[in-house]
Design an enzyme around this catalytic site. Structure first.
Site, PDB file in Angstrom:
ATOM      1  N   HIS A 298      39.959  42.252  45.596  1.00 52.04           N
ATOM      2  CA  HIS A 298      40.616  43.464  45.106  1.00 52.04           C
ATOM      3  C   HIS A 298      40.653  43.420  43.584  1.00 52.04           C
ATOM      4  O   HIS A 298      40.833  42.362  43.000  1.00 52.04           O
ATOM      5  CB  HIS A 298      42.041  43.561  45.652  1.00 52.04           C
ATOM      6  CG  HIS A 298      42.579  44.948  45.566  1.00 52.04           C
ATOM      7  ND1 HIS A 298      43.169  45.443  44.435  1.00 52.04           N
ATOM      8  CD2 HIS A 298      42.561  45.957  46.466  1.00 52.04           C
ATOM      9  CE1 HIS A 298      43.506  46.698  44.648  1.00 52.04           C
ATOM     10  NE2 HIS A 298      43.150  47.043  45.866  1.00 52.04           N
ATOM     11  N   ASP A 355      42.025  46.670  54.080  1.00 52.29           N
ATOM     12  CA  ASP A 355      41.011  47.157  55.011  1.00 52.29           C
ATOM     13  C   ASP A 355      40.557  46.101  56.004  1.00 52.29           C
ATOM     14  O   ASP A 355      39.836  46.403  56.946  1.00 52.29           O
ATOM     15  CB  ASP A 355      39.785  47.672  54.228  1.00 52.29           C
ATOM     16  CG  ASP A 355      40.105  48.969  53.512  1.00 52.29           C
ATOM     17  OD1 ASP A 355      40.859  49.758  54.085  1.00 52.29           O
ATOM     18  OD2 ASP A 355      39.613  49.169  52.392  1.00 52.29           O
TER      19      ASP A 355
HETATM   20  N1  CMC Z   1      32.505  38.932  48.864  1.00 57.09           N
HETATM   21  C1  CMC Z   1      31.863  38.045  48.077  1.00 57.09           C
HETATM   22  N2  CMC Z   1      32.022  37.969  46.740  1.00 57.09           N
HETATM   23  C2  CMC Z   1      32.868  38.838  46.171  1.00 57.09           C
HETATM   24  C3  CMC Z   1      33.578  39.795  46.919  1.00 57.09           C
HETATM   25  C4  CMC Z   1      33.369  39.828  48.315  1.00 57.09           C
HETATM   26  N3  CMC Z   1      34.015  40.715  49.084  1.00 57.09           N
HETATM   27  N4  CMC Z   1      34.359  40.537  46.095  1.00 57.09           N
HETATM   28  C5  CMC Z   1      34.133  40.070  44.853  1.00 57.09           C
HETATM   29  N5  CMC Z   1      33.246  39.024  44.898  1.00 57.09           N
HETATM   30  C6  CMC Z   1      32.803  38.216  43.762  1.00 57.09           C
HETATM   31  C7  CMC Z   1      31.803  38.967  42.902  1.00 57.09           C
HETATM   32  O1  CMC Z   1      30.472  38.736  43.321  1.00 57.09           O
HETATM   33  C8  CMC Z   1      32.094  38.388  41.551  1.00 57.09           C
HETATM   34  O2  CMC Z   1      31.512  37.093  41.501  1.00 57.09           O
HETATM   35  P1  CMC Z   1      30.904  36.532  40.085  1.00 57.09           P
HETATM   36  O3  CMC Z   1      32.090  36.422  39.173  1.00 57.09           O
HETATM   37  O4  CMC Z   1      30.293  35.222  40.453  1.00 57.09           O
HETATM   38  O5  CMC Z   1      29.901  37.553  39.635  1.00 57.09           O
HETATM   39  C9  CMC Z   1      33.612  38.171  41.546  1.00 57.09           C
HETATM   40  O6  CMC Z   1      33.943  37.987  42.932  1.00 57.09           O
HETATM   41  C10 CMC Z   1      34.409  39.333  40.975  1.00 57.09           C
HETATM   42  O7  CMC Z   1      34.005  40.528  41.678  1.00 57.09           O
HETATM   43  P2  CMC Z   1      33.919  41.974  41.031  1.00 57.09           P
HETATM   44  O8  CMC Z   1      32.958  42.792  41.811  1.00 57.09           O
HETATM   45  O9  CMC Z   1      33.688  41.838  39.554  1.00 57.09           O
HETATM   46  O10 CMC Z   1      35.415  42.482  41.251  1.00 57.09           O
HETATM   47  P3  CMC Z   1      35.897  43.978  41.142  1.00 57.09           P
HETATM   48  O11 CMC Z   1      37.319  43.906  40.752  1.00 57.09           O
HETATM   49  O12 CMC Z   1      34.976  44.785  40.291  1.00 57.09           O
HETATM   50  O13 CMC Z   1      35.729  44.544  42.639  1.00 57.09           O
HETATM   51  C11 CMC Z   1      36.142  44.990  44.924  1.00 57.09           C
HETATM   52  C12 CMC Z   1      36.759  44.624  43.553  1.00 57.09           C
HETATM   53  C13 CMC Z   1      37.271  45.316  45.885  1.00 57.09           C
HETATM   54  C14 CMC Z   1      35.265  46.231  44.777  1.00 57.09           C
HETATM   55  C15 CMC Z   1      35.291  43.784  45.421  1.00 57.09           C
HETATM   56  O14 CMC Z   1      36.116  42.653  45.607  1.00 57.09           O
HETATM   57  C16 CMC Z   1      34.533  44.107  46.708  1.00 57.09           C
HETATM   58  O15 CMC Z   1      33.401  44.604  46.638  1.00 57.09           O
HETATM   59  N6  CMC Z   1      35.138  43.838  47.910  1.00 57.09           N
HETATM   60  C17 CMC Z   1      34.532  44.239  49.168  1.00 57.09           C
HETATM   61  C18 CMC Z   1      34.813  45.719  49.443  1.00 57.09           C
HETATM   62  C19 CMC Z   1      36.251  45.971  49.842  1.00 57.09           C
HETATM   63  O16 CMC Z   1      36.804  45.269  50.675  1.00 57.09           O
HETATM   64  N7  CMC Z   1      36.849  47.032  49.273  1.00 57.09           N
HETATM   65  C20 CMC Z   1      38.202  47.474  49.635  1.00 57.09           C
HETATM   66  C21 CMC Z   1      39.191  47.263  48.554  1.00 57.09           C
HETATM   67  S1  CMC Z   1      40.894  47.452  49.160  1.00 57.09           S
HETATM   68  C22 CMC Z   1      41.037  49.112  49.597  1.00 57.09           C
HETATM   69  C23 CMC Z   1      41.118  49.981  48.418  1.00 57.09           C
HETATM   70  O17 CMC Z   1      42.166  49.996  47.758  1.00 57.09           O
HETATM   71  O18 CMC Z   1      40.124  50.661  48.138  1.00 57.09           O
END
Ligand code: CMC
Length: 420
Positions: A298, A355
């Site tokens: 998140h 989720d």
């Molecule tokens: N599985 C594997 N690696 C992950 C995941 C995941 N679900 N989420 C983040 N990472 C890694 C990402 O690859 C990155 O690694 P590195 O630093 O080595 O490049 C690091 O963690 C930081 O990730 P980010 O993408 O920069 O983080 P963000 O804050 O931009 O994204 C997120 C947040 C929720 C979009 C992301 O964690 C994600 O894609 N999660 C899966 C989708 C999901 O479950 N979304 C629902 C969110 S809760 C409901 C809502 O409020 O919408």
């Protein structure tokens, strides 16, 4: 008032600093470009405060979520969805009298104009219900163009659940079920989705209670992608229906509300692939693969998502009380256990989010996967409406970010016959 100092090309600039109720600090850069010619860059807006707001407070480090000051776990345990909707939209929990009036208004406005039913005929059978919800919400503005903002808010909240249920009925080829006045908001969702004209439908209190909890936990989440979209569109002066229709589209994406559908599809894939959870954890860690564990991570929560904690318990209760054994729940628990012990997930502070468990509960209720995000949208409506109302009351400037241009410098036009 505290100030911050910025030194740019040797010149010092003083910037005002605002402190929120919970001591959050924001450096005000409103005058930055005027004073320095520079802008700030913040990809994904991770450090950008776009507004002042009185609605929801989140502390991602401590796993705190409060609506208008009330902890979400207390609301999920003691309140019904309509009470929480009132709290978000009008700022206070309703008195009994206010609640009765609010419910009456929601009941009175819950039917759709009969002409709108024709729209459903035009959508193809396999149409994604998020597309239908968004289109139908935008089209409400054509039926209520007079712009009575107070009534529009009630209408939208009342009618969205009817639209959602009709979208589902369309997908299964069953006749639409009209709302029943004696049922609660959540009871009506179940009745309109699962009732049929040929027999009486009794709302199962287990499902109704779970629906209240699910919708309450989704009801607001401050400046997330869809809410910011609602505010962005609303800042142009667009009406409530148009603004929220845009928010619904933003929610649809798999990184946002669409993650609940993605989670169940991922669990199903792991199950049909033999249930080897560690293989998928390894894939999620592999930087050459685009696979992510849906339902993990998140932008704001870096300790735990308080909503996921409540839903894990709700999930166990619902499945136990319905007598369902779902192998996907076993896979989900195994996945959570392995990921939470894994250095990759620990280092990046990746925990199950809201989720992760909601899909398993919806599935147990008999709701198909492509309707999961629609349920999220129904829950988020009071939050979107509250933010749109707050924005309107402030008389906002139109939202208009800047950019750093990285394209070509000026070039002379080349006639087509001279372009190689
Ligand atoms: N599985 C594997 N690696 C992950 C995941 C995941 N679900 N989420 C983040 N990472 C890694 C990402 O690859 C990155 O690694 P590195 O630093 O080595 O490049 C690091 O963690 C930081 O990730 P980010 O993408 O920069 O983080 P963000 O804050 O931009 O994204 C997120 C947040 C929720 C979009 C992301 O964690 C994600 O894609 N999660 C899966 C989708 C999901 O479950 N979304 C629902 C969110 S809760 C409901 C809502 O409020 O919408």
């Amino acid at each position: 008032m505290a100030t911050a100092k910025l030194i740019l090309e040797g010149k010092e600039h003083e910037l005002p600093v605002y402190v929120g109720t919970e001591n959050e600090v924001g450096i005000d850069i409103t005058e930055l470009r005027n004073k320095t010619g520079a802008i700030t860059l913040d990809s994904g807006y991770a450090n950008t405060g776009a507004c002042f707001s009185n609605i929801t407070y989140i502390d991602g480090e401590k796993g705190i979520l409060r609506y208008r000051g009330y902890p979400v776990d207390q609301l999920a345990e003691h309140a019904k969805f309509t009470e929480v909707a009132h709290l978000l939209m009008y700022g206070e929990l309703p008195s009994l009298q206010q609640l009765l009036k609010f419910r009456e208004e929601l009941t009175y406005h819950s039917m759709l104009h009969e002409d709108m039913n024709k729209f459903f005929e035009g959508f193809p059978r396999g149409a994604h219900p998020m597309a239908i919800l968004s289109a139908m919400v935008a089209s409400l503005s054509t039926y209520y163009p007079e712009s009575d903002e107070r009534r529009d808010m009630i209408r939208l909240l009342a009618k969205a659940k009817t639209i959602a249920a009709f979208a589902y009925k369309k997908s299964v080829g069953q006749p639409f079920m009209y709302p029943r006045n004696e049922l609660s908001y959540c009871g009506n969702i179940l009745h309109m989705m699962f009732g049929v004209p040929c027999e009486a439908y009794h709302v199962d209190p287990v499902l109704e209670d779970a629906m209240h909890v699910l919708l309450i936990l989704h009801a607001d989440h401050e400046q997330n992608c869809s809410t910011s979209t609602v505010r962005m569109v609303g800042s142009s002066g667009a009406n409530l229906y148009a603004s929220i229709s845009a928010g619904i589209c933003a929610l649809w994406g798999p990184l946002h509300g669409g993650a609940n559908q993605a989670v169940i599809e991922m669990l199903q894939q792991i199950h049909s692939d033999g249930g080897d959870v560690s293989k998928y954890v390894a894939m999620a860690k592999d930087k050459t693969s685009s696979f992510r564990l849906s339902g993990f991570g998140h932008r704001v929560y870096k300790n735990f998502d308080p909503r996921a904690k409540i839903l894990r318990k709700t999930c166990d209760n619902v499945l136990a009380r319905l007598g369902i054994h779902d192998p996907l729940l076993d896979i989900a628990k195994k996945l959570e256990e392995i990921a939470l012990r894994d250095e990759y997930f620990i280092e990046r502070k990746l925990y199950p989010n809201v989720d992760f468990y909601s899909g398993i509960i919806y599935k147990a209720m008999g709701i198909p996967a492509d309707m999961f995000t629609v349920m999220f949208a129904l829950g988020r409506l009071p939050g979107w409406i509250a933010h749109w109302k707050e924005l309107r009351e402030e008389k906002p400037r139109i939202n208009r970010p800047r950019q750093i241009y990285r394209g070509e410098n000026v070039r002379e036009f080349v006639p087509i016959e001279k372009r190689g």
